[in-house]
Design a protein around this motif. Structure first.
Motif, PDB file in Angstrom:
ATOM      1  N   SER A 143       0.842  -1.191   0.000  1.00 55.71           N
ATOM      2  CA  SER A 143       0.000   0.000   0.000  1.00 55.71           C
ATOM      3  C   SER A 143       0.877   1.240   0.000  1.00 55.71           C
ATOM      4  O   SER A 143       1.858   1.314   0.750  1.00 55.71           O
ATOM      5  N   THR A 144       0.538   2.182  -0.848  1.00 54.96           N
ATOM      6  CA  THR A 144       1.253   3.454  -0.891  1.00 54.96           C
ATOM      7  C   THR A 144       0.255   4.603  -0.914  1.00 54.96           C
ATOM      8  O   THR A 144      -0.908   4.444  -1.297  1.00 54.96           O
ATOM      9  N   VAL A 145       0.752   5.754  -0.528  1.00 54.62           N
ATOM     10  CA  VAL A 145       0.011   7.010  -0.653  1.00 54.62           C
ATOM     11  C   VAL A 145       0.926   8.004  -1.351  1.00 54.62           C
ATOM     12  O   VAL A 145       2.096   8.138  -0.967  1.00 54.62           O
ATOM     13  N   GLN A 146       0.410   8.667  -2.363  1.00 58.18           N
ATOM     14  CA  GLN A 146       1.176   9.708  -3.026  1.00 58.18           C
ATOM     15  C   GLN A 146       0.586  11.065  -2.668  1.00 58.18           C
ATOM     16  O   GLN A 146      -0.606  11.320  -2.902  1.00 58.18           O
ATOM     17  N   LEU A 147       1.429  11.911  -2.082  1.00 57.91           N
ATOM     18  CA  LEU A 147       1.028  13.283  -1.772  1.00 57.91           C
ATOM     19  C   LEU A 147       1.459  14.177  -2.929  1.00 57.91           C
ATOM     20  O   LEU A 147       2.653  14.266  -3.236  1.00 57.91           O
ATOM     21  N   ARG A 148       0.496  14.803  -3.569  1.00 59.23           N
ATOM     22  CA  ARG A 148       0.790  15.783  -4.615  1.00 59.23           C
ATOM     23  C   ARG A 148       0.623  17.163  -3.996  1.00 59.23           C
ATOM     24  O   ARG A 148      -0.455  17.509  -3.507  1.00 59.23           O
ATOM     25  N   CYS A 149       1.699  17.935  -4.015  1.00 54.82           N
ATOM     26  CA  CYS A 149       1.757  19.185  -3.249  1.00 54.82           C
ATOM     27  C   CYS A 149       1.979  20.378  -4.168  1.00 54.82           C
ATOM     28  O   CYS A 149       2.542  20.242  -5.261  1.00 54.82           O
ATOM     29  N   VAL A 150       1.567  21.547  -3.693  1.00 53.75           N
ATOM     30  CA  VAL A 150       1.752  22.791  -4.434  1.00 53.75           C
ATOM     31  C   VAL A 150       2.288  23.855  -3.482  1.00 53.75           C
ATOM     32  O   VAL A 150       2.114  23.766  -2.268  1.00 53.75           O
ATOM     33  N   ASP A 151       2.943  24.868  -4.067  1.00 53.06           N
ATOM     34  CA  ASP A 151       3.423  25.965  -3.224  1.00 53.06           C
ATOM     35  C   ASP A 151       2.422  27.115  -3.222  1.00 53.06           C
ATOM     36  O   ASP A 151       1.298  26.996  -3.734  1.00 53.06           O
ATOM     37  N   GLY A 152       2.820  28.254  -2.651  1.00 53.31           N
ATOM     38  CA  GLY A 152       1.894  29.355  -2.427  1.00 53.31           C
ATOM     39  C   GLY A 152       1.308  29.979  -3.671  1.00 53.31           C
ATOM     40  O   GLY A 152       0.258  30.632  -3.605  1.00 53.31           O
ATOM     41  N   VAL A 153       1.949  29.801  -4.843  1.00 52.81           N
ATOM     42  CA  VAL A 153       1.390  30.371  -6.069  1.00 52.81           C
ATOM     43  C   VAL A 153       0.007  29.815  -6.341  1.00 52.81           C
ATOM     44  O   VAL A 153      -0.907  30.535  -6.773  1.00 52.81           O
ATOM     45  N   ALA A 154      -0.198  28.517  -6.076  1.00 49.80           N
ATOM     46  CA  ALA A 154      -1.511  27.919  -6.315  1.00 49.80           C
ATOM     47  C   ALA A 154      -2.586  28.597  -5.481  1.00 49.80           C
ATOM     48  O   ALA A 154      -3.721  28.784  -5.939  1.00 49.80           O
ATOM     49  N   PHE A 155      -2.245  28.993  -4.263  1.00 47.88           N
ATOM     50  CA  PHE A 155      -3.226  29.654  -3.411  1.00 47.88           C
ATOM     51  C   PHE A 155      -3.496  31.076  -3.888  1.00 47.88           C
ATOM     52  O   PHE A 155      -4.631  31.555  -3.849  1.00 47.88           O
ATOM     53  N   LEU A 156      -2.462  31.748  -4.335  1.00 49.87           N
ATOM     54  CA  LEU A 156      -2.662  33.101  -4.853  1.00 49.87           C
ATOM     55  C   LEU A 156      -3.466  33.073  -6.145  1.00 49.87           C
ATOM     56  O   LEU A 156      -4.235  33.996  -6.427  1.00 49.87           O
ATOM     57  N   GLN A 157      -3.309  32.018  -6.935  1.00 47.79           N
ATOM     58  CA  GLN A 157      -4.127  31.875  -8.140  1.00 47.79           C
ATOM     59  C   GLN A 157      -5.589  31.660  -7.778  1.00 47.79           C
ATOM     60  O   GLN A 157      -6.495  32.147  -8.466  1.00 47.79           O
ATOM     61  N   ALA A 158      -5.824  30.923  -6.707  1.00 43.60           N
ATOM     62  CA  ALA A 158      -7.195  30.617  -6.300  1.00 43.60           C
ATOM     63  C   ALA A 158      -7.854  31.763  -5.540  1.00 43.60           C
ATOM     64  O   ALA A 158      -9.088  31.801  -5.426  1.00 43.60           O
ATOM     65  N   ALA A 159      -7.062  32.688  -5.010  1.00 40.74           N
ATOM     66  CA  ALA A 159      -7.604  33.795  -4.209  1.00 40.74           C
ATOM     67  C   ALA A 159      -8.177  34.873  -5.119  1.00 40.74           C
ATOM     68  O   ALA A 159      -7.546  35.903  -5.380  1.00 40.74           O
ATOM     69  N   ASP A 160      -9.345  34.628  -5.636  1.00 40.77           N
ATOM     70  CA  ASP A 160     -10.010  35.534  -6.576  1.00 40.77           C
ATOM     71  C   ASP A 160     -11.194  36.161  -5.860  1.00 40.77           C
ATOM     72  O   ASP A 160     -12.319  35.665  -5.917  1.00 40.77           O
ATOM     73  N   LEU A 161     -10.938  37.252  -5.157  1.00 42.78           N
ATOM     74  CA  LEU A 161     -11.955  37.902  -4.329  1.00 42.78           C
ATOM     75  C   LEU A 161     -12.801  38.865  -5.161  1.00 42.78           C
ATOM     76  O   LEU A 161     -12.406  39.266  -6.258  1.00 42.78           O
ATOM     77  N   PRO A 162     -13.964  39.261  -4.635  1.00 42.31           N
ATOM     78  CA  PRO A 162     -14.779  40.249  -5.358  1.00 42.31           C
ATOM     79  C   PRO A 162     -14.007  41.546  -5.559  1.00 42.31           C
ATOM     80  O   PRO A 162     -13.238  41.973  -4.690  1.00 42.31           O
ATOM     81  N   GLU A 163     -14.203  42.163  -6.722  1.00 43.00           N
ATOM     82  CA  GLU A 163     -13.506  43.422  -6.954  1.00 43.00           C
ATOM     83  C   GLU A 163     -14.046  44.505  -6.029  1.00 43.00           C
ATOM     84  O   GLU A 163     -15.199  44.476  -5.596  1.00 43.00           O
ATOM     85  N   LEU A 164     -13.175  45.448  -5.709  1.00 41.96           N
ATOM     86  CA  LEU A 164     -13.561  46.551  -4.837  1.00 41.96           C
ATOM     87  C   LEU A 164     -14.505  47.492  -5.575  1.00 41.96           C
ATOM     88  O   LEU A 164     -14.414  47.670  -6.793  1.00 41.96           O
ATOM     89  N   SER A 165     -15.414  48.097  -4.830  1.00 43.73           N
ATOM     90  CA  SER A 165     -16.360  49.020  -5.458  1.00 43.73           C
ATOM     91  C   SER A 165     -15.696  50.335  -5.843  1.00 43.73           C
ATOM     92  O   SER A 165     -16.139  51.021  -6.764  1.00 43.73           O
ATOM     93  N   THR A 166     -14.606  50.683  -5.148  1.00 44.20           N
ATOM     94  CA  THR A 166     -13.873  51.921  -5.432  1.00 44.20           C
ATOM     95  C   THR A 166     -12.410  51.592  -5.668  1.00 44.20           C
ATOM     96  O   THR A 166     -11.798  50.887  -4.864  1.00 44.20           O
TER      97      THR A 166
END
Length: 439
Positions: A143-166
């Protein structure tokens, strides 16, 4: 004999999530700023799992290919295969050693870090989180487990917040704009290494794109470089802070001392030649600069254009265009990649030479000297834009991806001790100079 041991650790019992949002920049403000450590050591019980790692540990950072004058750092990745015969890394096993409050800590977003150890001297090599967990227990004896990992760029790519009103941030330096973006997504101050000297100021923005897209646009508008380093920090360097002299040499020549390499990719083509450059800031007028001598040399006009920069002034756009032209207008001999397998013959490297190799970083400049069969040496200075390591039981494979740039084009900042001291005293960063030196 100095041989590195790669150590793999997971961050258990985390007391805070990877991302906390600063809602104060949303309109209206709905909550106070949250001061939480994103990826810091605090809150993690780092647990060594190296003894369970099977052959084939692979991790990389940086850009895998050259693509135009602006650097595109991709999300770093790591692949870790673990022996799971006792079920300890199975997220469905709630009786294993990595269970807290009735839940398995083997989960997506589990912090992971990889370090190198030579005779007790330890250096970080990669830091990120688990992105996915692949289970293999199709046999009763394996039995094996493979961990596929990402660095902080993946989180910054996913951090798509609502645009500011101003729109906010008119007049921000590149550093200030990146700070603003990182603050908004809760990236900790301790995980930032941002160049204090930036050259362009930014237009106001509603920050409508993902955090990573906004950071890249800011970097492009300052002709800068951005990446995640070995410690998991977001690094920003403007074009004037990249070194011009190589920090180490890789050589296959009998006349030049340097670390050996096994494979090399050398190209001489026009794929990255831009001898006419047209740039414009958003809602601004296009600026075109060209090098007619360079056009005549290759007998071809090769253009690069874009109209989305967020510089405040056309003069700043012109500075960026001149930088692109100065670096990329002439035909260059490009070394795309060198491969070391094992790097420089493992048994022959001293501890100091190993550390030089292990501590290579994005933005470093190296010299590559390659001996041709007819007795010549091809010498190229190039920027490190990608690193990939694969570690086996007794082997180490390292690929260094490189970006060749014009070595005769130098940027300096007047009165800045790091970028060029000309006027003898005064305040650092009081002017900007671009110089093309002809050999």
């Amino acid at each position: 004999m100095a041989t590195p041991l790669f150590t793999v650790e997971i961050g258990l019992a985390s007391s805070s999530p990877w991302f906390t949002l600063d809602l104060t920049e949303l309109s209206p403000a709905t909550a106070p700023a949250v001061d939480a450590p994103l990826g810091e050591d605090l809150g993690y019980a780092w647990t060594d799992i190296t003894g369970h790692v099977l052959e084939g540990l692979t991790f990389r950072r940086g850009s895998t290919r050259s693509q135009g004058p602006f650097w595109r750092y991709e999300a770093g990745t790591a692949s870790i295969t673990l022996d799971n015969l006792d079920g300890r890394f199975d997220p469905l096993n709630l009786d294993g050693p990595y269970v807290s409050a009735g839940q398995s800590e083997i989960r997506p977003n589990l912090p992971v870090r990889i370090s190198a150890d030579i005779d007790g001297d330890v250096e970080p090599m990669w830091q990120g989180v688990v992105d996915s967990i692949d289970l293999d227990y199709n046999s009763v004896t394996y039995s094996t487990v493979q961990l596929r990992c990402v660095d902080g760029v993946a989180f910054l790519q996913a951090a798509d917040l609502p645009e500011l009103s101003t729109p906010v941030g008119a007049g921000d330096t590149a550093r200030a704009r990146i700070e603003r973006i990182l603050d908004r997504v809760g990236w900790p101050v301790s995980k930032r290494d941002l160049d204090p000297v930036t050259l362009s100021t930014m237009q106001a923005s509603t920050l409508a794109a993902s955090a990573w897209a906004d950071i890249l646009l800011t970097a492009d508008s300052d002709a800068g470089y951005v990446w995640i380093d070995r410690n998991g920090r977001l690094v920003y360097r403007t074009r004037g802070s990249i070194p011009t002299r190589p920090s180490q040499t890789f050589s296959s020549s009998s006349t030049t001392t340097g670390k050996d390499f096994g494979e090399i990719s050398i190209t001489r083509d026009v794929a990255q030649v831009y001898n006419t450059v047209t740039l414009a800031r958003k809602d601004g007028t296009a600026v075109t600069v060209e090098d007619v001598d360079a056009q005549a040399t290759i007998g071809q006009v090769r253009g690069y254009s874009r109209s989305d920069l967020i510089c405040e002034t056309n003069d700043q756009v012109t500075d960026v265009a001149n930088w692109v032209l100065g670096v990329y207008s002439e035909l260059q001999t490009r070394v795309e990649e060198i491969a070391l397998s094992p790097p420089a013959d493992t048994d022959l490297l001293s501890a100091g030479a190993w550390w030089e190799l292990l501590r290579l970083e994005m933005g470093d400049v190296v010299q590559v000297v390659h001996a041709t069969p007819d007795g010549r040496d091809v010498t190229v200075n190039a920027l490190v834009r990608g690193l990939e390591w694969t570690a086996g039981v007794r082997s180490f494979d390292c690929k260094v991806s490189l970006q060749t740039q014009n070595p005769e084009y130098i940027l300096f900042v007047l009165d800045d001790p790091d970028r060029g001291l000309l006027a003898g005293g005064g305040t650092a960063g009081t002017g900007l100079g671009l110089v093309s030196i002809t050999a």
